[in-house]
Write a protein that holds these residues in place. Structure first.
Motif, PDB file in Angstrom:
ATOM      1  N   GLU A   1       1.784   9.197  -1.986  1.00  0.00           N
ATOM      2  CA  GLU A   1       2.531   9.803  -3.089  1.00  0.00           C
ATOM      3  C   GLU A   1       4.003   9.410  -3.028  1.00  0.00           C
ATOM      4  OE1 GLU A   1       3.554  14.245  -4.915  1.00  0.00           O
ATOM      5  OE2 GLU A   1       2.135  14.013  -3.250  1.00  0.00           O
ATOM      6  N   ILE A   2       4.569   9.373  -1.807  1.00  0.00           N
ATOM      7  CA  ILE A   2       5.988   9.026  -1.646  1.00  0.00           C
ATOM      8  C   ILE A   2       6.231   7.571  -2.021  1.00  0.00           C
ATOM      9  CG2 ILE A   2       7.833   8.734   0.059  1.00  0.00           C
ATOM     10  CD1 ILE A   2       6.703  11.184   1.515  1.00  0.00           C
ATOM     11  N   THR A   3       5.382   6.649  -1.500  1.00  0.00           N
ATOM     12  CA  THR A   3       5.573   5.222  -1.779  1.00  0.00           C
ATOM     13  C   THR A   3       5.307   4.896  -3.244  1.00  0.00           C
ATOM     14  OG1 THR A   3       3.303   4.844  -0.985  1.00  0.00           O
ATOM     15  CG2 THR A   3       5.096   4.479   0.570  1.00  0.00           C
ATOM     16  N   SER A   4       4.419   5.655  -3.885  1.00  0.00           N
ATOM     17  CA  SER A   4       4.150   5.397  -5.308  1.00  0.00           C
ATOM     18  C   SER A   4       5.354   5.736  -6.177  1.00  0.00           C
ATOM     19  CB  SER A   4       2.936   6.214  -5.767  1.00  0.00           C
ATOM     20  OG  SER A   4       3.225   7.613  -5.737  1.00  0.00           O
ATOM     21  N   LYS A   5       6.282   6.564  -5.634  1.00  0.00           N
ATOM     22  CA  LYS A   5       7.498   6.928  -6.357  1.00  0.00           C
ATOM     23  C   LYS A   5       8.641   5.959  -6.056  1.00  0.00           C
ATOM     24  CE  LYS A   5       6.422  11.864  -6.470  1.00  0.00           C
ATOM     25  NZ  LYS A   5       6.832  13.213  -6.010  1.00  0.00           N
ATOM     26  N   GLY A   6       8.342   4.888  -5.303  1.00  0.00           N
ATOM     27  CA  GLY A   6       9.351   3.862  -5.036  1.00  0.00           C
ATOM     28  C   GLY A   6      10.216   4.138  -3.833  1.00  0.00           C
ATOM     29  N   GLN A   7       9.794   5.048  -2.936  1.00  0.00           N
ATOM     30  CA  GLN A   7      10.594   5.381  -1.759  1.00  0.00           C
ATOM     31  C   GLN A   7      10.054   4.668  -0.524  1.00  0.00           C
ATOM     32  OE1 GLN A   7      11.223   9.577  -1.212  1.00  0.00           O
ATOM     33  NE2 GLN A   7      11.115   9.989  -3.396  1.00  0.00           N
ATOM     34  N   LEU A   8      10.980   4.272   0.359  1.00  0.00           N
ATOM     35  CA  LEU A   8      10.610   3.658   1.629  1.00  0.00           C
ATOM     36  C   LEU A   8      10.110   4.734   2.580  1.00  0.00           C
ATOM     37  CD1 LEU A   8      10.681   1.184   3.592  1.00  0.00           C
ATOM     38  CD2 LEU A   8      13.009   1.900   4.189  1.00  0.00           C
ATOM     39  N   ILE A   9       9.055   4.427   3.353  1.00  0.00           N
ATOM     40  CA  ILE A   9       8.499   5.397   4.295  1.00  0.00           C
ATOM     41  C   ILE A   9       8.309   4.721   5.643  1.00  0.00           C
ATOM     42  CG2 ILE A   9       6.105   4.896   3.636  1.00  0.00           C
ATOM     43  CD1 ILE A   9       7.408   8.352   4.597  1.00  0.00           C
ATOM     44  N   GLU A  10       8.689   5.408   6.711  1.00  0.00           N
ATOM     45  CA  GLU A  10       8.430   4.952   8.081  1.00  0.00           C
ATOM     46  C   GLU A  10       7.854   6.127   8.848  1.00  0.00           C
ATOM     47  OE1 GLU A  10      11.549   2.980  10.122  1.00  0.00           O
ATOM     48  OE2 GLU A  10      12.232   1.867   8.357  1.00  0.00           O
ATOM     49  N   ILE A  11       6.752   5.906   9.554  1.00  0.00           N
ATOM     50  CA  ILE A  11       6.091   7.005  10.239  1.00  0.00           C
ATOM     51  C   ILE A  11       5.293   6.448  11.410  1.00  0.00           C
ATOM     52  CG2 ILE A  11       4.001   6.893   8.809  1.00  0.00           C
ATOM     53  CD1 ILE A  11       3.898   9.968   8.969  1.00  0.00           C
ATOM     54  N   GLU A  12       5.148   7.273  12.444  1.00  0.00           N
ATOM     55  CA  GLU A  12       4.284   6.943  13.576  1.00  0.00           C
ATOM     56  C   GLU A  12       3.132   7.934  13.580  1.00  0.00           C
ATOM     57  OE1 GLU A  12       6.522   6.854  17.161  1.00  0.00           O
ATOM     58  OE2 GLU A  12       7.690   5.078  16.593  1.00  0.00           O
ATOM     59  N   THR A  13       1.886   7.406  13.634  1.00  0.00           N
ATOM     60  CA  THR A  13       0.725   8.269  13.517  1.00  0.00           C
ATOM     61  C   THR A  13      -0.482   7.581  14.151  1.00  0.00           C
ATOM     62  OG1 THR A  13      -0.628   9.501  11.923  1.00  0.00           O
ATOM     63  CG2 THR A  13       0.175   7.338  11.234  1.00  0.00           C
ATOM     64  N   GLU A  14      -1.660   8.121  13.865  1.00  0.00           N
ATOM     65  CA  GLU A  14      -2.903   7.513  14.357  1.00  0.00           C
ATOM     66  C   GLU A  14      -3.715   6.999  13.169  1.00  0.00           C
ATOM     67  OE1 GLU A  14      -4.958  10.496  16.565  1.00  0.00           O
ATOM     68  OE2 GLU A  14      -3.994   9.978  18.461  1.00  0.00           O
ATOM     69  N   ARG A  15      -4.391   5.855  13.383  1.00  0.00           N
ATOM     70  CA  ARG A  15      -5.288   5.330  12.372  1.00  0.00           C
ATOM     71  C   ARG A  15      -6.588   4.858  13.044  1.00  0.00           C
ATOM     72  NH1 ARG A  15      -2.821   7.906   9.525  1.00  0.00           N
ATOM     73  NH2 ARG A  15      -1.686   7.367   7.590  1.00  0.00           N
ATOM     74  N   LYS A  16      -7.659   4.825  12.233  1.00  0.00           N
ATOM     75  CA  LYS A  16      -9.007   4.546  12.738  1.00  0.00           C
ATOM     76  C   LYS A  16      -9.397   3.106  12.417  1.00  0.00           C
ATOM     77  CE  LYS A  16     -12.343   6.340  10.451  1.00  0.00           C
ATOM     78  NZ  LYS A  16     -13.225   7.339   9.825  1.00  0.00           N
ATOM     79  N   CYS A  17      -9.919   2.412  13.427  1.00  0.00           N
ATOM     80  CA  CYS A  17     -10.416   1.054  13.230  1.00  0.00           C
ATOM     81  C   CYS A  17     -11.828   1.101  12.622  1.00  0.00           C
ATOM     82  CB  CYS A  17     -10.439   0.295  14.553  1.00  0.00           C
ATOM     83  SG  CYS A  17      -8.804   0.129  15.303  1.00  0.00           S
TER      84      CYS A  17
ATOM     85  N   VAL B   1      -0.222   3.879  15.751  1.00  0.00           N
ATOM     86  CA  VAL B   1       0.412   2.837  14.965  1.00  0.00           C
ATOM     87  C   VAL B   1       1.711   3.371  14.360  1.00  0.00           C
ATOM     88  CG1 VAL B   1      -1.709   1.613  14.363  1.00  0.00           C
ATOM     89  CG2 VAL B   1      -0.888   3.482  12.884  1.00  0.00           C
ATOM     90  N   SER B   2       2.632   2.413  14.094  1.00  0.00           N
ATOM     91  CA  SER B   2       3.796   2.736  13.257  1.00  0.00           C
ATOM     92  C   SER B   2       3.552   2.088  11.895  1.00  0.00           C
ATOM     93  CB  SER B   2       5.081   2.189  13.883  1.00  0.00           C
ATOM     94  OG  SER B   2       5.094   0.788  13.864  1.00  0.00           O
ATOM     95  N   ILE B   3       3.834   2.840  10.838  1.00  0.00           N
ATOM     96  CA  ILE B   3       3.581   2.359   9.485  1.00  0.00           C
ATOM     97  C   ILE B   3       4.899   2.334   8.728  1.00  0.00           C
ATOM     98  CG2 ILE B   3       2.313   2.718   7.337  1.00  0.00           C
ATOM     99  CD1 ILE B   3       0.286   4.353   8.920  1.00  0.00           C
ATOM    100  N   MET B   4       5.200   1.204   8.084  1.00  0.00           N
ATOM    101  CA  MET B   4       6.362   1.102   7.209  1.00  0.00           C
ATOM    102  C   MET B   4       5.871   0.704   5.822  1.00  0.00           C
ATOM    103  SD  MET B   4       9.843  -1.175   7.429  1.00  0.00           S
ATOM    104  CE  MET B   4       9.021  -2.680   6.918  1.00  0.00           C
ATOM    105  N   GLY B   5       6.059   1.573   4.858  1.00  0.00           N
ATOM    106  CA  GLY B   5       5.655   1.299   3.484  1.00  0.00           C
ATOM    107  C   GLY B   5       6.866   1.045   2.616  1.00  0.00           C
ATOM    108  N   ASN B   6       6.867  -0.060   1.886  1.00  0.00           N
ATOM    109  CA  ASN B   6       8.018  -0.431   1.072  1.00  0.00           C
ATOM    110  C   ASN B   6       7.539  -0.861  -0.315  1.00  0.00           C
ATOM    111  OD1 ASN B   6      10.700  -0.835   0.582  1.00  0.00           O
ATOM    112  ND2 ASN B   6      10.692  -2.953   1.280  1.00  0.00           N
ATOM    113  N   PRO B   7       8.062  -0.291  -1.394  1.00  0.00           N
ATOM    114  CA  PRO B   7       7.615  -0.677  -2.734  1.00  0.00           C
ATOM    115  C   PRO B   7       8.087  -2.086  -3.099  1.00  0.00           C
ATOM    116  CG  PRO B   7       9.421   0.887  -2.871  1.00  0.00           C
ATOM    117  CD  PRO B   7       9.051   0.805  -1.430  1.00  0.00           C
ATOM    118  N   ILE B   8       7.277  -2.808  -3.838  1.00  0.00           N
ATOM    119  CA  ILE B   8       7.629  -4.136  -4.354  1.00  0.00           C
ATOM    120  C   ILE B   8       7.935  -3.982  -5.844  1.00  0.00           C
ATOM    121  CG2 ILE B   8       6.842  -6.504  -4.711  1.00  0.00           C
ATOM    122  CD1 ILE B   8       4.919  -6.110  -2.369  1.00  0.00           C
ATOM    123  N   GLU B   9       9.171  -4.384  -6.226  1.00  0.00           N
ATOM    124  CA  GLU B   9       9.601  -4.220  -7.609  1.00  0.00           C
ATOM    125  C   GLU B   9       9.919  -5.571  -8.226  1.00  0.00           C
ATOM    126  OE1 GLU B   9      12.881  -1.580  -7.708  1.00  0.00           O
ATOM    127  OE2 GLU B   9      11.708   0.187  -7.146  1.00  0.00           O
TER     128      GLU B   9
END
Length: 938
Positions: free
Chosen positions: A500-516, A524-532
């Motif tokens: 929801e945050i990245t869909s609004k055009g905001q940069l997000i950085e977070i450390e969390t767990e993800r499933k293979c 994992v650390s995740i960095m989400g950046n919108p492409i405009e």
């Protein structure tokens, strides 16, 4: 506006559009310039009007202020002149009275007594009064006694030095001060008759009459005089003549008109007078006037006829508080209105002239524009045709324009730009192909896992590293919300929030767990950046990094930090406890020493106190030894001195020592037992006897300390052929199971609270544990709360066939060194006192040198048989003093003593020339034995 222009020029020819546009622009430009000029002229008019108004009011205010101040100065001047005239009259009367008194005194001093002469003078002056019956003479003695007062005859003969006026001013005391200091002078005071409410200001003049130590004075009320002054001043003000626009006015504080340019208003009560706008003129007049600097008011004059503008008035007002007057001067401001109206008329004429000129200019411009437009349109048709054809062909072909066929510079520039556009497009297409290749290579070969999704977080593209990290392929993720695959149930809400945050055009950085794909969870650390593109978001660029190893490392760091903080807290608690453990015996030593030195005590008490001091010193020494031992152990500098040791003899010594220890600590009912399982010969092992005794002694003392009643037993047995196991068992309080793992750690105590029942530093078990390991053994403990504790120490059972030798060299002889001179070199008297007391029974003569220099002088002047040299002294230390003494008197033995125990210090002391070395605290037997050896050698 854009829509209107499009509709206006739609399907119109260039000539018409050009013509209409130029005419419109011309009209608009002329209108804008006109409006701008009018606005500027209006602003200028406003500013000039404002400036005229400000200048007018500044000039008028300055004039009115000066005029009002002139009136006040006139009042002050008139008042002062009249007052000076009154003072001159009074002083002349006193001089005349003084002359009368002098003449009477000179003519009668040889014929009459002083009392008779005084009566003649008083009788001569008493009846004299002025014509207004408000002044009289008076005579007072310089000590404050009233001799003559026609107004208060009952005061005569009484001392009225402290009589006060209505404002608390001491009248006669002030007159006496002036008489004594200046012999004559004026005084002012206010008096109120007993039967009246009115306060009368008075002025007096006095002059000393020296023959009788009197002063003669004349006093006069200034009420009538003051009213005359006021009437004269008001009369003069009323008679003043000014311009018809100028007004002066004097009001009393109650609103009564005292003077006015319009004489018919004088005497009227103007308090409630208002102008046409309802302004309370008089009240505001008085209010502004009573300010410190006065004030200005504007109002409509109610006392003249005419319109509002002719009645407008500006008035400056200021109070004359001594008389409760408010004085003002004012002027009509009709002149200002006329000046402003004149400017308005000039502005109106200027605007009308501008409109006529603008219309003529617009008509002439329109004619010129029509002619020029036709010529320009006809000339540019060929150029427009070429450009039109170019843009038509540019959709399918990339042909360039032949600019030589274009006639005007602008069209040539337009053609060149069109050609440049074609060339740039070809270049951009080529560069775009290169950039696309760069991106594909960078995307695919990136060491980070990358995913590109649309604005709904649905997968579009992933790189090889993403597949390597999570196991998913491009086919697996295309068109699917990626976090539905990677986030387990516990992380779905977090993933939805990120999307929801990245869909609004905001940069997000977070450390969390993800499933293979195989179900494995990774950090994992995740960095989400919108492409405009062109300000519009078209996709989301996500980078995933595997941080599992870093998380494990951070976890270890946190645990290490926690352990370090715990260790720091333990050390802080240990230092606080050490302070307590050191101060307690020091308190006993210093306290009982003060008692023994400052009071007369019985021999039995002295012995008891001495014993307590010795015990406290022993405890303090043991504490220091424990700290030194721990320091040596921690720095791995401890050295073992192994020899053949009889375990049976050692246990017997420990039993004797701790039997006395338990009784000293009021535990006579505690049973102490020792168990030996080997013969004396078989109990001999090869170890460091001192360290073995130390660690066993620590455990036995602990057992006694924590056992109130019951049994403390210690002993040993052979565990096997190569190991001997010692045990120390008690029936004390026991150790909680949760504390067993910490008891051997540094600075640990089971109870470290402020209310703990048992004292101690917490070092004993740590030292015991470390010493056991150094001796090559191990230690373990078994305990149950409330039932007791048992420590087991296992050491190597190593035999050696050499005979056991007693190395204790402490002598117990009685020495007689009568005739021997022993010199103590120490800068502290307490150390000298100790040596002197220790040598008291030897009959030796003990001398004291406070420094190295003094020691050399005493050795030169006296026969010295031995020197006790302190190493650490100011000015000249013991090393240098020893060297100089040995150079002069090499035969004198010197015993060095210091608090440093390390081996290197001993070597340094011997190298300086000392014959022996003692370490503080010095035991008396060892001191005597060392001295005896040196005396025998010499």
């Amino acid at each position: 506006m854009k829509f209107i222009l499009v509709k206006l020029f739609e399907d119109k020819s260039i000539s018409k559009v050009f013509l209409v546009s130029l005419l419109g622009i011309s009209l608009l430009s002329i209108s804008i310039l006109g409006l701008f000029w009018i606005q500027q002229a209006n602003e200028k008019f406003k500013q000039e009007s404002k400036q005229i108004q400000e200048d007018f009011f500044k000039t008028q205010e300055k004039t009115l202020l000066q005029e009002t101040q002139t009136l006040i100065n006139f009042i002050e001047n008139e008042r002062e002149q009249t007052r000076n005239s009154l003072k001159d009259q009074i002083s002349k009367k006193v001089y005349e009275a003084h002359t009368i008194a002098t003449n009477i005194y000179n003519s009668c001093k040889n014929e009459l007594s002083q009392q008779q002469i005084q009566k003649l003078i008083i009788d001569a002056l008493r009846p004299i009064k002025d014509s207004e019956e408000d002044g009289f003479f008076f005579i007072n003695n310089l000590n404050g006694t009233v001799l003559m007062d026609p107004e208060k005859p009952d005061w005569e003969g009484k001392n009225k030095k402290l009589i006060l006026d209505v404002y608390g001013v001491p009248i006669i005391k002030k007159e006496i001060e002036i008489a004594k200091k200046y012999e004559q002078g004026f005084t002012n005071y206010s008096w109120q008759n007993e039967n009246g409410n009115k306060i009368h200001p008075k002025i007096s003049f006095i002059k000393v009459f020296k023959p009788f130590n009197w002063y003669i004075g004349y006093t006069k009320k200034v009420d009538n005089h003051l009213q005359k002054i006021k009437d004269q001043i008001l009369s003069k003000i009323t008679e003043m003549r000014f311009d018809e626009n100028f007004t002066i006015i004097v009001l009393s504080f109650d609103g009564t008109c005292l003077a006015h340019t319009q004489k018919e208003i004088v005497g009227q009560d103007l308090w409630r007078i208002k102008d046409e706008n309802g302004k309370k003129i008089t009240q505001e007049f008085i209010s502004q006037g009573t300010n410190e600097k006065g004030g200005f008011i504007r109002y409509q004059d109610p006392f003249i006829a005419g319109n509002e503008e002719s009645k407008s008035k500006l008035m400056y007002t200021k109070s004359y508080k001594d008389w409760q007057w408010v004085i003002g001067s004012g002027i009509h401001i009709m002149e200002l209105k006329n000046a402003i109206q004149k400017q308005k008329d000039e502005l109106k004429a200027s605007v009308n002239s501008y409109f006529i000129k603008a219309i003529l200019i617009f008509l002439l411009s329109g004619l010129i524009i029509v002619v020029i437009t036709r010529f320009v349109v006809q000339t540019n048709k060929s150029g427009l045709k070429i450009l039109s054809q170019f843009y038509k062909d540019a959709l399918t072909e990339s042909q360039l324009i032949d600019t030589s066929k274009l006639h005007f510079k602008e069209y040539k520039t337009l053609g060149e730009h069109a050609n440049q556009m074609i060339l740039n497009r070809k270049k951009i297409e080529h560069q775009l192909n290169i950039e696309t290749a760069y991106f594909e290579q960078l995307f695919e070969n990136s060491p980070e896992a990358i995913a590109i999704t649309d604005h709904e977080s649905k997968g579009i593209k992933i790189n090889r590293q993403f597949t390597k990290l999570f196991g998913y392929t491009t086919e697996d993720i295309y068109g699917i919300v990626i976090d539905n695959l990677l986030a387990d149930e516990s992380k779905q809400s977090e993933a939805n929030n990120i999307n929801e945050i990245t869909s609004k055009g905001q940069l997000i950085e977070i450390e969390t767990e993800r499933k293979c794909k195989d179900g494995t969870l990774i950090d994992v650390s995740i960095m989400g950046n919108p492409i405009e593109v062109a300000g519009e978001q078209i996709a989301i660029f996500g980078i995933y990094r595997n941080i599992t190893d870093r998380k494990h490392y951070e976890k270890h760091l946190k645990e290490a930090k926690s352990r370090a903080e715990e260790s720091d807290n333990l050390k802080s608690a240990f230092l606080a406890n050490m302070s307590h453990e050191i101060r307690t015996p020091m308190n006993h030593i210093l306290g009982f020493t003060d008692i023994m030195s400052s009071t007369q005590i019985d021999e039995s008490d002295r012995q008891e106190y001495a014993g307590l001091i010795k015990q406290s010193g022993t405890n303090l020494l043991q504490l220091i030894n424990d700290m030194i031992d721990l320091s040596k152990i921690e720095s791995k500098q401890i050295k073992l001195h192994k020899s053949e040791t009889s375990v049976n003899t050692l246990l017997a010594s420990l039993y004797e020592k701790h039997y006395s220890y338990k009784n000293t600590n009021q535990k006579e009912n505690l049973i102490l037992q020792v168990q030996k399982t080997l013969s004396d010969e078989d109990s001999i092992i090869f170890t460091d006897a001192g360290r073995l005794e130390q660690l066993l002694s620590n455990l036995i003392e602990n057992a006694i300390k924590f056992t109130k009643t019951g049994i403390v037993e210690f002993g040993y047995h052979l565990k096997d052929r190569t190991n001997i196991e010692f045990y120390i068992k008690d029936t004390g309080i026991g150790i909680p199971e949760k504390s067993l793992k910490d008891i051997f750690q540094s600075f640990r105590q089971i109870d470290d609270s402020d209310t703990r029942k048992y004292s101690g530093t917490g070092l004993g078990l740590t030292i015991t544990h470390r010493l056991t390991e150094i001796l090559g053994g191990s230690i373990r403990v078994e305990s149950e709360v409330g039932k007791g504790t048992c420590f087991f120490i296992t050491l190597p059972y190593i035999k050696n066939n050499q005979d056991l030798r007693n190395t204790e060299l402490i002598s117990k002889e009685n020495y007689n060194w009568k005739g021997k001179n022993i010199l103590v070199v120490d800068d502290e008297k307490s150390n000298f006192t100790f040596y002197k007391a220790s040598l008291a029974k030897t009959n030796a003569d003990v001398l004291w040198a406070k420094s190295g220099h003094e020691a050399i002088n005493l050795c030169n002047e006296n026969k010295i048989d031995l020197v006790l040299m302190d190493i650490q002294m100011p000015e000249m230390n013991g090393y240098d003093a020893t060297k100089k003494l040995k150079n002069i008197h090499s035969q004198i033995p010197i015993i060095g003593n210091t608090a440093f125990f390390q081996k290197e210090y001993k070597q340094k002391v011997i190298a300086a020339g000392c014959d022996d070395y003692l370490t503080k605290p010095i035991k008396i037997p060892k001191l005597l034995d060392s001295i005896n050896k040196q005396l025998i050698k010499n």
